[in-house]
Design an enzyme around this catalytic site. Structure first.
Site, PDB file in Angstrom:
ATOM      1  N   HIS A 152     -11.027   0.993  -2.864  1.00  0.00           N
ATOM      2  CA  HIS A 152     -11.874   0.908  -1.684  1.00  0.00           C
ATOM      3  C   HIS A 152     -13.544   1.186  -3.136  1.00  0.00           C
ATOM      4  CE1 HIS A 152     -10.447  -0.590   1.994  1.00  0.00           C
ATOM      5  NE2 HIS A 152      -9.556   1.251   1.846  1.00  0.00           N
ATOM      6  N   CYS A 177      -2.267  -2.360   7.771  1.00  0.00           N
ATOM      7  CA  CYS A 177      -2.234  -3.851   6.973  1.00  0.00           C
ATOM      8  C   CYS A 177      -1.008  -4.556   6.650  1.00  0.00           C
ATOM      9  CB  CYS A 177      -2.294  -2.740   5.067  1.00  0.00           C
ATOM     10  SG  CYS A 177      -3.816  -2.154   5.146  1.00  0.00           S
ATOM     11  N   HIS A 204     -10.659   7.338   1.236  1.00  0.00           N
ATOM     12  CA  HIS A 204      -9.296   7.062   0.732  1.00  0.00           C
ATOM     13  C   HIS A 204      -8.856   6.135  -0.156  1.00  0.00           C
ATOM     14  CE1 HIS A 204      -9.106   4.116   3.895  1.00  0.00           C
ATOM     15  NE2 HIS A 204      -8.330   3.463   3.574  1.00  0.00           N
ATOM     16  N   ASP A 238      -4.667  -0.860  -1.449  1.00  0.00           N
ATOM     17  CA  ASP A 238      -6.336  -0.719  -1.274  1.00  0.00           C
ATOM     18  C   ASP A 238      -6.692   0.024  -2.067  1.00  0.00           C
ATOM     19  OD1 ASP A 238      -6.720  -1.032   1.855  1.00  0.00           O
ATOM     20  OD2 ASP A 238      -6.983   1.271   1.869  1.00  0.00           O
ATOM     21  N   ASP A 287       1.198  -1.611   0.406  1.00  0.00           N
ATOM     22  CA  ASP A 287      -0.146  -0.094  -0.202  1.00  0.00           C
ATOM     23  C   ASP A 287       1.209   1.492  -0.012  1.00  0.00           C
ATOM     24  OD1 ASP A 287      -2.045  -1.804   0.307  1.00  0.00           O
ATOM     25  OD2 ASP A 287      -2.520  -1.644   1.601  1.00  0.00           O
ATOM     26  N   LYS A 313      -6.857  -5.029  -2.840  1.00  0.00           N
ATOM     27  CA  LYS A 313      -7.974  -5.637  -1.815  1.00  0.00           C
ATOM     28  C   LYS A 313      -8.690  -4.118  -1.538  1.00  0.00           C
ATOM     29  CE  LYS A 313      -4.326  -4.606   1.644  1.00  0.00           C
ATOM     30  NZ  LYS A 313      -4.661  -2.825   2.217  1.00  0.00           N
TER      31      LYS A 313
END
Ligand code: VGL
Ligand code: ZN
Length: 200
Positions: free
Chosen positions: A59, A145, A76, A57, A15, A101
């Site tokens: 989302h 993470c 974020h 990351d 990340d 993810k």
């Protein structure tokens, strides 16, 4: 002559995205300072022809991970947004595999082991196919993470080495990062740094 035990290592860089670096939506203090070391590790694994993974990351706009929907975090790393891009100083080699993810709107999915590659193959499955037995982990954030990825790796039977000079934490509470490192170590993670790493 000491017997050299062969390991089958892979590198996981967690990340290192704009939103987790200074100026981003969920900036980790000095998060960008680890990038030169990470580039160094990457070069080392590339020279040894060992697998390299970059998690991100990733989302949806609406997820229970975000404050507005009951979660802990400001918005974020929304998939496709500028903030979700890898930091521009991070050198992502052509041969690396990207693991995404956090796409499930009802889960946090801190661990890269909950992630998938571009074709939807779960990260642990990719590691098994490559016969990897040891994961070297660095990136952001130590207390979320990175920690969750390391603990998931250990639970799934991989050896874990934390890249101690190439992780940084959020430290929502002071000391969270050192606590996270202690927990990874007591669970079985080893540690190394760029000047002492030995891939054999
Ligand atoms: C992370 C908080 C929220 C991380 C991701 O990458 O460590 N932390 N989402
Ligand atoms: Zn997140």
């Amino acid at each position: 002559m000491p017997v050299k035990i062969e390991t089958k290592p892979a590198l996981l860089i967690v990340d290192v995205q704009r939103d987790f670096c200074p100026g981003g939506m969920l900036a980790v203090a000095k998060g960008d300072r680890i990038i030169p070391a990470l580039n160094g590790y990457c070069e080392l694994f590339r020279k040894k022809n060992r697998p390299i993974f970059f998690s991100r990351d990733w989302h949806p706009q609406e997820t229970s991970h975000f404050e507005a929907f009951g979660g802990a975090w400001p918005v974020h790393c929304v998939m496709g947004s500028k903030g979700a891009e890898f930091h521009p100083a991070l050198k992502v080699p052509e041969v690396a595999t990207i693991i995404s993810k956090g796409m499930n709107p009802s889960r946090d999915d801190y661990s890269a082991f909950d992630g998938v590659d571009d074709s939807g193959t779960p990260f642990p499955e990719l590691l098994r196919r490559l016969d990897v037995d040891t994961i070297y982990i660095g990136g952001l954030a130590t207390d979320y993470c990175v920690k969750e990825s390391a603990l998931a790796a250990l639970r799934q039977g991989f050896s874990v080495t934390l890249l101690e000079d190439a992780v940084r934490g959020v430290d929502l509470k002071p000391g969270d990062s050192s606590k996270a490192i202690a927990e990874m170590k007591t669970t079985g993670a080893k540690t190394t740094n760029l000047s002492t790493i030995d891939l054999g």
